[in-house]
Design a protein around this motif. Structure first.
Motif, PDB file in Angstrom:
ATOM      1  N   SER A 162     -42.024  -1.608  -1.643  1.00  0.00           N
ATOM      2  CA  SER A 162     -41.052  -2.609  -1.206  1.00  0.00           C
ATOM      3  C   SER A 162     -39.968  -2.818  -2.264  1.00  0.00           C
ATOM      4  CB  SER A 162     -41.783  -3.921  -0.908  1.00  0.00           C
ATOM      5  OG  SER A 162     -40.864  -4.943  -0.694  1.00  0.00           O
ATOM      6  N   LYS A 173     -37.608   0.050  -2.169  1.00  0.00           N
ATOM      7  CA  LYS A 173     -36.715  -0.021  -1.012  1.00  0.00           C
ATOM      8  C   LYS A 173     -35.559  -0.998  -1.272  1.00  0.00           C
ATOM      9  CE  LYS A 173     -37.029   1.011   3.519  1.00  0.00           C
ATOM     10  NZ  LYS A 173     -37.820   1.592   4.558  1.00  0.00           N
ATOM     11  N   LYS A 206     -31.559  -0.087  -1.529  1.00  0.00           N
ATOM     12  CA  LYS A 206     -30.549  -0.706  -0.665  1.00  0.00           C
ATOM     13  C   LYS A 206     -29.552  -1.561  -1.427  1.00  0.00           C
ATOM     14  CE  LYS A 206     -32.696  -0.745   3.706  1.00  0.00           C
ATOM     15  NZ  LYS A 206     -33.112  -1.501   4.861  1.00  0.00           N
ATOM     16  N   SER A 209     -51.440 -21.251   7.652  1.00  0.00           N
ATOM     17  CA  SER A 209     -50.450 -21.435   8.719  1.00  0.00           C
ATOM     18  C   SER A 209     -50.870 -22.548   9.664  1.00  0.00           C
ATOM     19  CB  SER A 209     -50.265 -20.133   9.495  1.00  0.00           C
ATOM     20  OG  SER A 209     -51.501 -19.570   9.819  1.00  0.00           O
ATOM     21  N   HIS A 217     -45.873 -22.504   2.743  1.00  0.00           N
ATOM     22  CA  HIS A 217     -46.016 -21.575   3.868  1.00  0.00           C
ATOM     23  C   HIS A 217     -44.858 -20.577   3.862  1.00  0.00           C
ATOM     24  CE1 HIS A 217     -46.265 -21.012   8.503  1.00  0.00           C
ATOM     25  NE2 HIS A 217     -46.989 -20.105   7.872  1.00  0.00           N
ATOM     26  N   PHE A 276     -43.158 -16.703   5.040  1.00  0.00           N
ATOM     27  CA  PHE A 276     -42.987 -16.011   6.322  1.00  0.00           C
ATOM     28  C   PHE A 276     -42.945 -14.503   6.106  1.00  0.00           C
ATOM     29  CE2 PHE A 276     -42.062 -20.305   6.848  1.00  0.00           C
ATOM     30  CZ  PHE A 276     -42.498 -20.610   8.124  1.00  0.00           C
ATOM     31  N   ASN A 277     -43.470 -13.796   7.055  1.00  0.00           N
ATOM     32  CA  ASN A 277     -43.624 -12.351   6.991  1.00  0.00           C
ATOM     33  C   ASN A 277     -42.388 -11.646   7.582  1.00  0.00           C
ATOM     34  OD1 ASN A 277     -44.853  -9.842   6.844  1.00  0.00           O
ATOM     35  ND2 ASN A 277     -46.044 -10.117   8.720  1.00  0.00           N
ATOM     36  N   LEU A 329     -38.254 -10.502   2.551  1.00  0.00           N
ATOM     37  CA  LEU A 329     -36.992 -10.576   3.313  1.00  0.00           C
ATOM     38  C   LEU A 329     -36.730 -11.957   3.919  1.00  0.00           C
ATOM     39  CD1 LEU A 329     -37.059  -7.200   5.320  1.00  0.00           C
ATOM     40  CD2 LEU A 329     -36.309  -7.600   2.984  1.00  0.00           C
ATOM     41  N   MET A 330     -37.762 -12.719   4.172  1.00  0.00           N
ATOM     42  CA  MET A 330     -37.578 -13.999   4.867  1.00  0.00           C
ATOM     43  C   MET A 330     -37.292 -15.102   3.851  1.00  0.00           C
ATOM     44  SD  MET A 330     -38.030 -13.164   8.069  1.00  0.00           S
ATOM     45  CE  MET A 330     -38.441 -14.602   9.017  1.00  0.00           C
ATOM     46  N   ASN A 370     -44.950 -23.037  13.279  1.00  0.00           N
ATOM     47  CA  ASN A 370     -45.894 -22.506  14.263  1.00  0.00           C
ATOM     48  C   ASN A 370     -46.067 -23.411  15.483  1.00  0.00           C
ATOM     49  OD1 ASN A 370     -46.545 -19.947  13.285  1.00  0.00           O
ATOM     50  ND2 ASN A 370     -47.758 -20.859  11.648  1.00  0.00           N
ATOM     51  N   LEU A 402     -43.114  -9.670  18.075  1.00  0.00           N
ATOM     52  CA  LEU A 402     -43.390 -10.575  16.955  1.00  0.00           C
ATOM     53  C   LEU A 402     -44.882 -10.907  16.880  1.00  0.00           C
ATOM     54  CD1 LEU A 402     -42.319 -12.232  14.581  1.00  0.00           C
ATOM     55  CD2 LEU A 402     -41.706 -14.043  16.177  1.00  0.00           C
TER      56      LEU A 402
HETATM   57  N1  3HC Z   1     -39.871  -5.088   1.664  1.00  0.00           N
HETATM   58  C1  3HC Z   1     -38.747  -4.355   1.641  1.00  0.00           C
HETATM   59  N2  3HC Z   1     -38.158  -3.876   2.749  1.00  0.00           N
HETATM   60  C2  3HC Z   1     -38.752  -4.186   3.925  1.00  0.00           C
HETATM   61  C3  3HC Z   1     -39.924  -4.951   4.029  1.00  0.00           C
HETATM   62  C4  3HC Z   1     -40.482  -5.406   2.826  1.00  0.00           C
HETATM   63  N3  3HC Z   1     -41.593  -6.130   2.812  1.00  0.00           N
HETATM   64  N4  3HC Z   1     -40.260  -5.074   5.334  1.00  0.00           N
HETATM   65  C5  3HC Z   1     -39.334  -4.412   6.034  1.00  0.00           C
HETATM   66  N5  3HC Z   1     -38.430  -3.875   5.180  1.00  0.00           N
HETATM   67  C6  3HC Z   1     -37.297  -3.039   5.484  1.00  0.00           C
HETATM   68  C7  3HC Z   1     -37.537  -2.124   6.646  1.00  0.00           C
HETATM   69  O1  3HC Z   1     -38.318  -1.038   6.246  1.00  0.00           O
HETATM   70  C8  3HC Z   1     -36.126  -1.746   7.017  1.00  0.00           C
HETATM   71  O2  3HC Z   1     -35.704  -0.672   6.182  1.00  0.00           O
HETATM   72  P1  3HC Z   1     -34.804   0.525   6.778  1.00  0.00           P
HETATM   73  O3  3HC Z   1     -33.517  -0.127   7.167  1.00  0.00           O
HETATM   74  O4  3HC Z   1     -34.672   1.443   5.619  1.00  0.00           O
HETATM   75  O5  3HC Z   1     -35.582   1.088   7.917  1.00  0.00           O
HETATM   76  C9  3HC Z   1     -35.342  -2.994   6.611  1.00  0.00           C
HETATM   77  O6  3HC Z   1     -36.205  -3.818   5.867  1.00  0.00           O
HETATM   78  C10 3HC Z   1     -34.848  -3.836   7.704  1.00  0.00           C
HETATM   79  O7  3HC Z   1     -35.429  -3.466   8.880  1.00  0.00           O
HETATM   80  P2  3HC Z   1     -34.591  -3.496  10.183  1.00  0.00           P
HETATM   81  O8  3HC Z   1     -33.496  -2.541  10.168  1.00  0.00           O
HETATM   82  O9  3HC Z   1     -35.595  -3.454  11.282  1.00  0.00           O
HETATM   83  O10 3HC Z   1     -33.838  -4.849  10.006  1.00  0.00           O
HETATM   84  P3  3HC Z   1     -33.936  -6.160  10.674  1.00  0.00           P
HETATM   85  O11 3HC Z   1     -32.605  -6.691  10.467  1.00  0.00           O
HETATM   86  O12 3HC Z   1     -34.502  -6.065  12.036  1.00  0.00           O
HETATM   87  O13 3HC Z   1     -34.970  -6.989   9.803  1.00  0.00           O
HETATM   88  C11 3HC Z   1     -36.957  -8.244  10.019  1.00  0.00           C
HETATM   89  C12 3HC Z   1     -36.348  -6.871   9.881  1.00  0.00           C
HETATM   90  C13 3HC Z   1     -36.510  -9.129   8.847  1.00  0.00           C
HETATM   91  C14 3HC Z   1     -38.461  -8.107   9.965  1.00  0.00           C
HETATM   92  C15 3HC Z   1     -36.453  -8.864  11.356  1.00  0.00           C
HETATM   93  O14 3HC Z   1     -36.794  -8.022  12.399  1.00  0.00           O
HETATM   94  C16 3HC Z   1     -36.970 -10.216  11.608  1.00  0.00           C
HETATM   95  O15 3HC Z   1     -36.456 -11.216  11.106  1.00  0.00           O
HETATM   96  N6  3HC Z   1     -38.046 -10.331  12.436  1.00  0.00           N
HETATM   97  C17 3HC Z   1     -38.701 -11.585  12.707  1.00  0.00           C
HETATM   98  C18 3HC Z   1     -39.631 -11.888  11.610  1.00  0.00           C
HETATM   99  C19 3HC Z   1     -40.262 -13.229  11.778  1.00  0.00           C
HETATM  100  O16 3HC Z   1     -40.002 -13.993  12.676  1.00  0.00           O
HETATM  101  N7  3HC Z   1     -41.161 -13.541  10.828  1.00  0.00           N
HETATM  102  C20 3HC Z   1     -41.872 -14.774  10.841  1.00  0.00           C
HETATM  103  C21 3HC Z   1     -43.201 -14.571  11.477  1.00  0.00           C
HETATM  104  S1  3HC Z   1     -44.087 -16.086  11.584  1.00  0.00           S
HETATM  105  C22 3HC Z   1     -44.874 -16.187  10.114  1.00  0.00           C
HETATM  106  O17 3HC Z   1     -44.810 -15.337   9.259  1.00  0.00           O
HETATM  107  C23 3HC Z   1     -45.666 -17.422   9.908  1.00  0.00           C
HETATM  108  C24 3HC Z   1     -47.132 -17.220  10.109  1.00  0.00           C
HETATM  109  O18 3HC Z   1     -47.781 -18.440   9.827  1.00  0.00           O
HETATM  110  C25 3HC Z   1     -47.526 -16.750  11.476  1.00  0.00           C
END
Ligand code: 3HC
Length: 284
Positions: A49, A52, A56, A121, A142, A144-145, A149-150, A192, A233
């Motif tokens: 990660s 990556k 970028k 959560s 708490h 976020f996954n 990135l979040m 949640n 999701l």
């Molecule tokens: N570290 C570094 N890079 C990462 C990564 C990480 N951990 N995870 C993903 N990436 C990279 C991907 O590999 C991708 O790289 P690439 O462009 O080279 O392929 C890049 O980030 C971005 O991926 P995308 O092009 O798919 O870009 P998006 O703009 O779609 O972003 C995302 C990805 C941020 C995951 C987006 O889809 C998103 O926001 N999804 C919703 C996530 C969400 O709602 N999370 C909350 C879940 S709820 C929670 O966690 C709470 C729990 O209690 C349930």
């Protein structure tokens, strides 16, 4: 008190993400897990990660190198320099007894004033706090996954949490590059409580044949500008995790609107847990 060293317990998806952002923020970051294989895997994922993010242009290469140097995996809690630890962030699986038994192993080792935080959560922060020797320094943090990135950290104040703990955790979240937002300790907190009913309703729509899974996801992506459709999701979070959170919301708020969709239960029974098992609402 500025926090300079953190112990992250649990090296699953959330634990490793939290460890990554803590180490990137300059904290000496211990990572502990009862599963040694999992810790190895976590370290490899963190390196991937960080690589990556550098590739970028989102992270300078020297910051990534110092983050790696800041990470210390520990097989035993005895390997930790306890007097320096300012916070423990627990990110193990969602089980009250397991979490409490873990706190009892660490709370006497922590220096006075050090904070115990949980990434839970859905479990009550107030109830977890009451089982420790430092309820005033216990708090919900708490994440976020995917954590790197979040931007949000939901900061959950238990009934006993003191102001100094809230301020210290907010400052730490900012140091980690996150935006902390406060809420009170209620089932599902804010995120949640709002997100899970949407995922649940998407599962009901699928079960009732309103549309197939790709169409439900595309409608919500294109129609509501969500980055991922609700079923994608759910697969990303884990169908079992979603079911567990809905069960807590249903039981603790006592409102039938939170009843989990039977399809979620059936999928968990089948082992269709989402991305991690290769199949959920979609195939991976
Ligand atoms: N570290 C570094 N890079 C990462 C990564 C990480 N951990 N995870 C993903 N990436 C990279 C991907 O590999 C991708 O790289 P690439 O462009 O080279 O392929 C890049 O980030 C971005 O991926 P995308 O092009 O798919 O870009 P998006 O703009 O779609 O972003 C995302 C990805 C941020 C995951 C987006 O889809 C998103 O926001 N999804 C919703 C996530 C969400 O709602 N999370 C909350 C879940 S709820 C929670 O966690 C709470 C729990 O209690 C349930």
């Amino acid at each position: 008190m500025k926090i300079e060293s953190a112990l992250i317990i649990g090296s699953g998806t959330m634990g490793r993400g939290i460890a990554q952002v803590a180490a990137t923020a300059g904290l000496v970051t211990y990572v502990h897990d009862v599963n040694a294989e999992q810790v190895k895997k976590a370290l490899a994922e963190i390196e991937k990660s960080l690589g990556k993010l550098v590739e970028k242009g989102k992270l300078p290469a020297d910051t990534a190198a110092s983050a790696k140097a800041n990470l210390k995996t520990v097989g035993s809690l005895d390997e930790i320099n306890w007097p320096k630890v300012g916070i423990v962030i627990e990110a193990i699986y969602e089980n009250f007894d397991a979490k409490v038994s873990l706190y009892k192993q660490v709370h006497d080792k922590l220096p006075a004033g050090a904070i115990l935080a949980s990434n839970t959560s859905s479990i009550s922060i107030t109830k977890l706090a009451a089982a420790t020797n430092r309820p005033a320094q216990f708090i919900g943090m708490h994440f976020f996954n995917p954590v790197p990135l979040m931007t949000l950290v939901e900061v959950i104040r238990g009934l006993q949490t003191d102001d100094a703990t809230v301020s210290a955790v907010e400052a730490l979240a900012k140091q980690m590059g996150k935006n902390p937002l406060r809420c009170h300790d209620m089932p599902g907190f804010v995120s949640n409580r709002v997100l899970m009913p949407m995922i649940n309703e998407a599962a009901f729509a699928l079960m009732e044949g309103v549309a197939d899974a790709p169409t439900i996801d595309e409608i919500m992506k294109q129609g509501c500008n969500f980055p991922m459709g609700p079923l994608t999701l759910a697969d990303f979070i884990g169908v079992d995790v979603c079911l567990n959170i809905l069960e807590v919301l249903h039981k603790d708020l006592g409102d039938p609107k939170f009843r989990p969709c039977p399809l979620l239960r059936k999928m968990v029974d089948a082992g269709w847990l989402g991305r991690k098992s290769g199949r959920g609402f979609h195939q991976y």
